[in-house]
Design an enzyme around this catalytic site. Structure first.
Site, PDB file in Angstrom:
ATOM      1  N   LEU A 153       0.852  -1.197   0.000  1.00 31.42           N
ATOM      2  CA  LEU A 153       0.000   0.000   0.000  1.00 31.42           C
ATOM      3  C   LEU A 153       0.889   1.248   0.000  1.00 31.42           C
ATOM      4  O   LEU A 153       0.926   2.024   0.944  1.00 31.42           O
ATOM      5  CB  LEU A 153      -0.927  -0.013   1.223  1.00 31.42           C
ATOM      6  CG  LEU A 153      -2.068   0.981   1.176  1.00 31.42           C
ATOM      7  CD1 LEU A 153      -3.116   0.583   0.145  1.00 31.42           C
ATOM      8  CD2 LEU A 153      -2.723   1.134   2.551  1.00 31.42           C
ATOM      9  N   ARG A 233       5.872  -6.678 -10.168  1.00 32.71           N
ATOM     10  CA  ARG A 233       6.956  -7.283 -10.935  1.00 32.71           C
ATOM     11  C   ARG A 233       6.676  -8.777 -10.995  1.00 32.71           C
ATOM     12  O   ARG A 233       6.179  -9.356 -10.014  1.00 32.71           O
ATOM     13  CB  ARG A 233       8.315  -7.064 -10.246  1.00 32.71           C
ATOM     14  CG  ARG A 233       8.883  -5.683 -10.377  1.00 32.71           C
ATOM     15  CD  ARG A 233       9.406  -5.408 -11.802  1.00 32.71           C
ATOM     16  NE  ARG A 233       9.970  -4.066 -11.940  1.00 32.71           N
ATOM     17  CZ  ARG A 233       9.261  -2.988 -12.297  1.00 32.71           C
ATOM     18  NH1 ARG A 233       7.975  -3.060 -12.570  1.00 32.71           N
ATOM     19  NH2 ARG A 233       9.871  -1.813 -12.404  1.00 32.71           N
ATOM     20  N   GLU A 262      10.299 -11.446 -18.695  1.00 32.61           N
ATOM     21  CA  GLU A 262       9.757 -10.612 -19.783  1.00 32.61           C
ATOM     22  C   GLU A 262      10.794 -10.398 -20.881  1.00 32.61           C
ATOM     23  O   GLU A 262      11.978 -10.257 -20.566  1.00 32.61           O
ATOM     24  CB  GLU A 262       9.320  -9.252 -19.208  1.00 32.61           C
ATOM     25  CG  GLU A 262       8.188  -9.395 -18.228  1.00 32.61           C
ATOM     26  CD  GLU A 262       7.774  -8.059 -17.598  1.00 32.61           C
ATOM     27  OE1 GLU A 262       8.233  -6.998 -18.068  1.00 32.61           O
ATOM     28  OE2 GLU A 262       7.000  -8.092 -16.637  1.00 32.61           O
ATOM     29  N   HIS A 280       2.983  -5.732 -19.898  1.00 32.23           N
ATOM     30  CA  HIS A 280       3.631  -4.712 -19.053  1.00 32.23           C
ATOM     31  C   HIS A 280       3.330  -3.297 -19.581  1.00 32.23           C
ATOM     32  O   HIS A 280       4.232  -2.569 -19.997  1.00 32.23           O
ATOM     33  CB  HIS A 280       5.148  -4.958 -18.986  1.00 32.23           C
ATOM     34  CG  HIS A 280       5.799  -4.283 -17.808  1.00 32.23           C
ATOM     35  ND1 HIS A 280       6.919  -4.767 -17.200  1.00 32.23           N
ATOM     36  CD2 HIS A 280       5.489  -3.133 -17.124  1.00 32.23           C
ATOM     37  CE1 HIS A 280       7.289  -3.969 -16.208  1.00 32.23           C
ATOM     38  NE2 HIS A 280       6.424  -2.964 -16.151  1.00 32.23           N
TER      39      HIS A 280
HETATM   40  P1  NAP Z   1       6.181   2.603  -3.066  1.00 32.29           P
HETATM   41  O1  NAP Z   1       5.444   3.869  -2.849  1.00 32.29           O
HETATM   42  O2  NAP Z   1       7.590   2.481  -2.602  1.00 32.29           O
HETATM   43  O3  NAP Z   1       5.314   1.434  -2.396  1.00 32.29           O
HETATM   44  C1  NAP Z   1       5.769   0.137  -2.266  1.00 32.29           C
HETATM   45  C2  NAP Z   1       4.936  -0.577  -1.198  1.00 32.29           C
HETATM   46  O4  NAP Z   1       5.365  -1.946  -1.135  1.00 32.29           O
HETATM   47  C3  NAP Z   1       5.072   0.017   0.194  1.00 32.29           C
HETATM   48  O5  NAP Z   1       3.793   0.190   0.726  1.00 32.29           O
HETATM   49  C4  NAP Z   1       5.868  -1.018   0.982  1.00 32.29           C
HETATM   50  O6  NAP Z   1       5.373  -1.062   2.315  1.00 32.29           O
HETATM   51  C5  NAP Z   1       5.532  -2.320   0.241  1.00 32.29           C
HETATM   52  N1  NAP Z   1       6.640  -3.280   0.322  1.00 32.29           N
HETATM   53  C6  NAP Z   1       7.940  -3.088   0.036  1.00 32.29           C
HETATM   54  N2  NAP Z   1       8.654  -4.197   0.261  1.00 32.29           N
HETATM   55  C7  NAP Z   1       7.778  -5.111   0.735  1.00 32.29           C
HETATM   56  C8  NAP Z   1       7.901  -6.461   1.173  1.00 32.29           C
HETATM   57  N3  NAP Z   1       9.087  -7.076   1.194  1.00 32.29           N
HETATM   58  N4  NAP Z   1       6.785  -7.100   1.573  1.00 32.29           N
HETATM   59  C9  NAP Z   1       5.586  -6.477   1.584  1.00 32.29           C
HETATM   60  N5  NAP Z   1       5.400  -5.212   1.155  1.00 32.29           N
HETATM   61  C10 NAP Z   1       6.485  -4.533   0.749  1.00 32.29           C
HETATM   62  O7  NAP Z   1       6.217   2.209  -4.590  1.00 32.29           O
HETATM   63  P2  NAP Z   1       5.167   2.594  -5.757  1.00 32.29           P
HETATM   64  O8  NAP Z   1       5.554   3.876  -6.367  1.00 32.29           O
HETATM   65  O9  NAP Z   1       3.784   2.417  -5.251  1.00 32.29           O
HETATM   66  O10 NAP Z   1       5.528   1.427  -6.823  1.00 32.29           O
HETATM   67  C11 NAP Z   1       5.422   0.091  -6.448  1.00 32.29           C
HETATM   68  C12 NAP Z   1       5.976  -0.841  -7.498  1.00 32.29           C
HETATM   69  O11 NAP Z   1       5.038  -1.022  -8.542  1.00 32.29           O
HETATM   70  C13 NAP Z   1       7.249  -0.424  -8.221  1.00 32.29           C
HETATM   71  O12 NAP Z   1       8.409  -0.633  -7.444  1.00 32.29           O
HETATM   72  C14 NAP Z   1       7.201  -1.315  -9.444  1.00 32.29           C
HETATM   73  O13 NAP Z   1       7.833  -2.564  -9.164  1.00 32.29           O
HETATM   74  C15 NAP Z   1       5.722  -1.542  -9.670  1.00 32.29           C
HETATM   75  N6  NAP Z   1       5.231  -0.831 -10.879  1.00 32.29           N
HETATM   76  C16 NAP Z   1       4.847  -1.554 -11.950  1.00 32.29           C
HETATM   77  C17 NAP Z   1       4.381  -0.894 -13.067  1.00 32.29           C
HETATM   78  C18 NAP Z   1       3.926  -1.643 -14.288  1.00 32.29           C
HETATM   79  O14 NAP Z   1       4.103  -1.136 -15.374  1.00 32.29           O
HETATM   80  N7  NAP Z   1       3.315  -2.809 -14.142  1.00 32.29           N
HETATM   81  C19 NAP Z   1       4.351   0.497 -13.105  1.00 32.29           C
HETATM   82  C20 NAP Z   1       4.760   1.194 -11.991  1.00 32.29           C
HETATM   83  C21 NAP Z   1       5.191   0.522 -10.878  1.00 32.29           C
HETATM   84  P3  NAP Z   1       6.332  -1.450   3.544  1.00 32.29           P
HETATM   85  O15 NAP Z   1       7.554  -0.590   3.418  1.00 32.29           O
HETATM   86  O16 NAP Z   1       5.498  -1.183   4.753  1.00 32.29           O
HETATM   87  O17 NAP Z   1       6.615  -2.908   3.391  1.00 32.29           O
HETATM   88  C1  8YV Z   2       7.395   0.843 -16.980  1.00 31.58           C
HETATM   89  C2  8YV Z   2       7.390   0.191 -14.504  1.00 31.58           C
HETATM   90  O1  8YV Z   2       6.706  -0.104 -17.728  1.00 31.58           O
HETATM   91  O2  8YV Z   2       7.721   2.256 -13.456  1.00 31.58           O
HETATM   92  C3  8YV Z   2       7.893   1.048 -13.394  1.00 31.58           C
HETATM   93  O3  8YV Z   2       8.454   0.496 -12.434  1.00 31.58           O
HETATM   94  O4  8YV Z   2       7.445  -0.999 -14.440  1.00 31.58           O
HETATM   95  C4  8YV Z   2       6.715   0.815 -15.666  1.00 31.58           C
HETATM   96  O5  8YV Z   2       6.243   2.074 -15.419  1.00 31.58           O
HETATM   97  C5  8YV Z   2       8.806   0.546 -17.111  1.00 31.58           C
HETATM   98  O6  8YV Z   2       9.546   1.413 -16.356  1.00 31.58           O
HETATM   99  C6  8YV Z   2       9.195   0.640 -18.581  1.00 31.58           C
HETATM  100  O7  8YV Z   2      10.464   0.943 -18.753  1.00 31.58           O
END
Ligand code: NAP
Ligand code: 8YV
Length: 326
Positions: A153, A233, A262, A280
């Site tokens: 969260l 991820r 991927e 993705h």
């Molecule tokens: P963020 O604000 O740092 O939030 C990450 C959350 O994950 C925090 O609430 C953290 O809470 C929790 N967390 C971290 N390590 C953990 C663990 N070992 N076990 C359980 N919970 C854990 O990051 P965000 O900006 O929301 O982004 C999150 C992630 O989404 C990115 O790092 C990326 O991998 C993914 N993402 C994917 C896409 C896509 O294209 N599919 C796009 C953007 C982001 P605690 O510190 O309390 O554990």
């Molecule tokens: C993008 C992502 O798809 O921001 C991230 O962590 O996984 C996505 O926003 C990725 O960065 C593409 O390069």
């Protein structure tokens, strides 16, 4: 005055290339026939790197060839592509692109959730195949009366939760720490959360700390009506266990945006008609990708104008944390 030398590891958005070309001497690694020889040749001049989560890992091998590197500006909020431990050892700042993609990724997560439950891609395929002329599309599962568990969260997890509030479903979460300013129910273990809900939305960082956080036990706890949405991820979910759970009916369905290897997606997933698979794309709109690209540029230009990085990752804070004495 000579421009600062910056290395780009693979092609990026036109906006990023044009702006970095204007501000720096930009070296294009992908154009080199022998990358190691190229880096040995120009590596000593490089002070900044522009890279991306999809350009492959940036680790000790690369750092070793860039002795005067000061900053790695990475495209994407997740930065599991960069060996941050190595960067910390060498005093190199790492930046990512947080916040500007929260809404886009949260929108997509909700879209994927509804597409998975209401079988929107399957209904589209039914119509296009002319099957509607033969029979109506079967009734689908529903979001109604579901309990949603958010794993992670953080910035994006909260944006997903805010949207879910409008759908009248119950919301709970798991993270390593309970958040005092959040009213949703907290579960200290992901299995405990999975037992209490029937949808899990995974939106944590990747990397070693979350590897296979969602495993066979968690999927069994989610149960036969359970739905897994992964927009985090691929590494966070044990993909083999997921395939088995989907095959055996241990869970009902899944909506996936990310995979362990991927862009290779297991044929077993591709062959399953009852799940939804995306390549993705959670942040992949022109609007949001340009905002992320601008942040890659801003981090480099701000750093080299002496104003520090715009969005350093927590492991390389700016101003630097004072060294512990003793
Ligand atoms: P963020 O604000 O740092 O939030 C990450 C959350 O994950 C925090 O609430 C953290 O809470 C929790 N967390 C971290 N390590 C953990 C663990 N070992 N076990 C359980 N919970 C854990 O990051 P965000 O900006 O929301 O982004 C999150 C992630 O989404 C990115 O790092 C990326 O991998 C993914 N993402 C994917 C896409 C896509 O294209 N599919 C796009 C953007 C982001 P605690 O510190 O309390 O554990
Ligand atoms: C993008 C992502 O798809 O921001 C991230 O962590 O996984 C996505 O926003 C990725 O960065 C593409 O390069």
């Amino acid at each position: 005055m000579a421009k600062t030398d910056v290395l780009m590891t693979a092609p990026m958005l036109p906006l990023v290339m044009e702006k970095l070309d204007a501000a720096f001497t930009l070296h294009r690694l992908w154009e080199a026939t022998d990358r190691d020889a190229y880096l040995k040749d120009i590596g000593g001049r490089i002070r900044g790197v522009a890279t991306s989560t999809v350009h492959g890992r940036f680790n000790a091998d690369q750092f070793n060839l860039l002795p005067n590197l000061e900053i790695v500006s990475s495209f994407g909020v997740g930065y599991d592509n960069v060996d941050v431990g190595e960067a910390v050892k060498r005093g190199i700042v790492v930046t990512n692109t947080p916040d500007v993609l929260n809404d886009e990724v949260a929108d997509l997560a909700i879209g994927l959730l509804i597409a998975t439950l209401r079988q929107i891609p399957q209904a589209d395929r039914h119509l296009r195949a002319g099957k509607w002329l033969e029979r109506p599309f079967p009734l689908s599962p529903t979001l109604r009366e579901r309990k949603i568990g958010i794993v992670g969260l953080g910035r994006i997890g909260k944006a997903i939760a805010r949207r879910l509030e409008g759908f009248g479903v119950s919301i709970a979460y798991h993270g390593r720490t309970q958040q005092s300013d959040v009213a949703y129910a907290y579960f200290p273990t992901v299995t405990g959360l999975a037992e209490a809900v029937d949808v899990l939305i995974v939106i944590t960082p990747g990397g070693a700390g979350t590897r296979h956080l969602v495993n066979a036990d968690v999927l069994n706890a989610l149960g036969p009506e359970g739905v897994l949405i992964n927009v985090a991820r691929g590494s966070v979910v044990d993909e083999k266990a997921l395939i088995e759970a989907l095959r055996s009916g241990a869970i009902l369905s899944a909506g996936l945006d990310v995979y362990e290897d991927e862009p290779r997606v297991p044929q077993a997933l591709i062959d399953m008609e009852h799940i939804v698979l995306l390549p993705h794309v959670a942040s992949a709109s022109v609007h949001t990708r340009n905002a992320m690209g601008q942040l890659v540029v801003d981090n480099l230009t701000s750093w080299f104008s002496g104003e520090g990085p715009k969005t350093p990752v927590p492991e390389t804070p700016w101003p630097r944390a004072p060294k512990a004495s003793g």
